[in-house]
Design a protein around this motif. Structure first.
Motif, PDB file in Angstrom:
ATOM      1  N   ASP A   1       0.871  -1.171   0.000  1.00 17.92           N
ATOM      2  CA  ASP A   1       0.000   0.000   0.000  1.00 17.92           C
ATOM      3  C   ASP A   1       0.912   1.226   0.000  1.00 17.92           C
ATOM      4  N   HIS A   2       0.519   2.252  -0.770  1.00 23.41           N
ATOM      5  CA  HIS A   2       1.329   3.456  -0.892  1.00 23.41           C
ATOM      6  C   HIS A   2       0.585   4.613  -0.233  1.00 23.41           C
ATOM      7  N   LEU A   3       1.102   5.059   0.895  1.00 23.14           N
ATOM      8  CA  LEU A   3       0.523   6.196   1.597  1.00 23.14           C
ATOM      9  C   LEU A   3       0.971   7.474   0.904  1.00 23.14           C
TER      10      LEU A   3
ATOM     11  N   LEU B   1       4.027   0.835   2.515  1.00 21.75           N
ATOM     12  CA  LEU B   1       3.583   0.002   3.623  1.00 21.75           C
ATOM     13  C   LEU B   1       3.409  -1.440   3.148  1.00 21.75           C
ATOM     14  N   VAL B   2       4.103  -2.368   3.802  1.00 20.13           N
ATOM     15  CA  VAL B   2       4.064  -3.786   3.419  1.00 20.13           C
ATOM     16  C   VAL B   2       3.646  -4.619   4.625  1.00 20.13           C
ATOM     17  N   GLN B   3       2.492  -5.288   4.515  1.00 16.98           N
ATOM     18  CA  GLN B   3       2.005  -6.159   5.573  1.00 16.98           C
ATOM     19  C   GLN B   3       2.494  -7.596   5.368  1.00 16.98           C
ATOM     20  N   ASN B   4       2.181  -8.454   6.366  1.00 17.02           N
ATOM     21  CA  ASN B   4       2.618  -9.858   6.329  1.00 17.02           C
ATOM     22  C   ASN B   4       2.254 -10.541   5.021  1.00 17.02           C
TER      23      ASN B   4
ATOM     24  N   GLY C   1       7.929 -13.423  -0.826  1.00 17.35           N
ATOM     25  CA  GLY C   1       8.775 -14.428  -0.189  1.00 17.35           C
ATOM     26  C   GLY C   1       9.675 -13.857   0.884  1.00 17.35           C
ATOM     27  N   ARG C   2       9.579 -12.552   1.123  1.00 13.41           N
ATOM     28  CA  ARG C   2      10.425 -11.911   2.149  1.00 13.41           C
ATOM     29  C   ARG C   2       9.974 -10.467   2.327  1.00 13.41           C
ATOM     30  N   PHE C   3      10.448  -9.861   3.410  1.00 14.47           N
ATOM     31  CA  PHE C   3      10.353  -8.417   3.579  1.00 14.47           C
ATOM     32  C   PHE C   3      11.593  -7.759   2.978  1.00 14.47           C
ATOM     33  N   TYR C   4      11.466  -6.509   2.564  1.00 16.15           N
ATOM     34  CA  TYR C   4      12.605  -5.779   2.001  1.00 16.15           C
ATOM     35  C   TYR C   4      13.759  -5.713   2.992  1.00 16.15           C
ATOM     36  N   THR C   5      13.465  -5.493   4.249  1.00 13.96           N
ATOM     37  CA  THR C   5      14.492  -5.321   5.279  1.00 13.96           C
ATOM     38  C   THR C   5      15.374  -6.548   5.432  1.00 13.96           C
ATOM     39  N   SER C   6      14.860  -7.717   5.067  1.00 17.12           N
ATOM     40  CA  SER C   6      15.627  -8.959   5.264  1.00 17.12           C
ATOM     41  C   SER C   6      16.858  -9.033   4.366  1.00 17.12           C
TER      42      SER C   6
ATOM     43  N   ARG D   1       0.672  -8.943  14.151  1.00 18.16           N
ATOM     44  CA  ARG D   1       0.742  -8.470  12.777  1.00 18.16           C
ATOM     45  C   ARG D   1       1.873  -7.466  12.623  1.00 18.16           C
ATOM     46  N   LEU D   2       2.570  -7.582  11.487  1.00 18.20           N
ATOM     47  CA  LEU D   2       3.724  -6.737  11.210  1.00 18.20           C
ATOM     48  C   LEU D   2       3.414  -5.757  10.079  1.00 18.20           C
ATOM     49  N   LEU D   3       4.072  -4.617  10.135  1.00 17.82           N
ATOM     50  CA  LEU D   3       3.999  -3.638   9.054  1.00 17.82           C
ATOM     51  C   LEU D   3       5.403  -3.111   8.803  1.00 17.82           C
ATOM     52  N   GLU D   4       5.896  -3.317   7.572  1.00 15.00           N
ATOM     53  CA  GLU D   4       7.196  -2.785   7.186  1.00 15.00           C
ATOM     54  C   GLU D   4       7.004  -1.433   6.520  1.00 15.00           C
TER      55      GLU D   4
END
Length: 264
Positions: free
Chosen positions: A60-62, A82-85, A92-97, A111-114
């Protein structure tokens, strides 16, 4: 279901709803990250003049929109990705990983939000636009019942020796507790304990931190262990984690009526 729109004068914050709005957000990111901050575009980014990656299609783009310019793509002056689970699972991953071991929070029972790709047009970098972005994030957190927010936040430049004070300050004053502590991947880990913490003015160093990092810290955010050099974006990154009860308490207290109207 979106968060509606929150307004502050002629500025509004909401989630992008069209491809044209998402494209405008990517164009804004390109202008700021590549033209202004010295990031190195790949062939696709240079050709399209857009900052694009695989996460954009699932995120989602705020948006912060200046209605004095227009309510649509032309009025977009700020954005946050905004990237949810479930979105991360599609990639297959979050960007931060790519920079940090995030297993401490991916195993978290909630619940996570990146958060990522935050930027505001140069002419709007006062308190109003950033405050509005945080209000939008707060409404999004309420709506989706997010428990933990996290992401990478950037310090300018790729020479950690020029960031000795900032990195040392963040480590000694805001290190995350073990249960929430992200750790830089061993191959990318830059030590944050760089100098004697008594050798510099902590208050002055806090004031020189980038506004985004200061915003996280004001919400009670924590910093992970280890910095990471991002040569593509010409930055030195730190990991940030925020338990959302901190942001919800802060923003419900100040904007309860507006936030309730936005999400119900």
């Amino acid at each position: 279901m979106g968060i509606g729109e929150l307004r502050a004068g002629h500025l509004g914050v909401r989630i992008a709803t069209t491809d044209a709005e998402r494209d405008a957000a990517q164009a804004l990111r390109y202008r700021i990250f590549y033209n202004e901050m010295g990031a190195a575009p790949d062939d696709q980014a240079r050709r399209l003049q857009r900052d694009i990656d695989v996460f954009d299609d699932v995120a989602d783009h705020l948006l912060v929109v200046d209605h004095a310019i227009g309510p649509g793509p032309k009025g977009i002056i700020g954005t946050y990705r905004l990237v949810q689970n479930e979105a991360a699972e599609r990639i297959g991953r979050f960007y931060t990983s790519a920079e940090y071991d995030i297993s401490t929070i991916t195993g978290f029972p909630g619940r996570l939000l990146e958060l990522g790709r935050s930027c505001i047009d140069r002419e709007y970098r006062g308190r109003a636009a950033m405050q509005l972005l945080w209000r939008g994030i707060a409404a999004y957190v309420f709506l989706h019942r997010i428990d933990v927010m996290f992401g990478c936040a950037s310090l300018p430049g790729t020479d950690p020796d020029r960031l000795d004070n900032e990195l040392t300050y963040l480590y000694h004053n805001h290190l995350a507790p073990p249960a929430l502590r992200l750790r830089a991947l061993p191959s990318r880990h830059i030590e944050m304990r760089r100098i004697d913490p008594s050798s510099f003015d902590h208050r002055r160093t806090q004031q020189t931190l980038p506004p985004l990092i200061k915003g996280y810290l004001r919400l009670g955010g924590f910093i992970g262990d280890g910095a990471v050099i991002d040569h593509q974006f010409n930055t030195t990154d730190v990991a940030v984690v925020v338990k959302t009860d901190l942001i919800t308490d802060k923003y419900y207290r100040h904007y309860e009526r507006q936030l309730r109207e936005a999400i119900y």
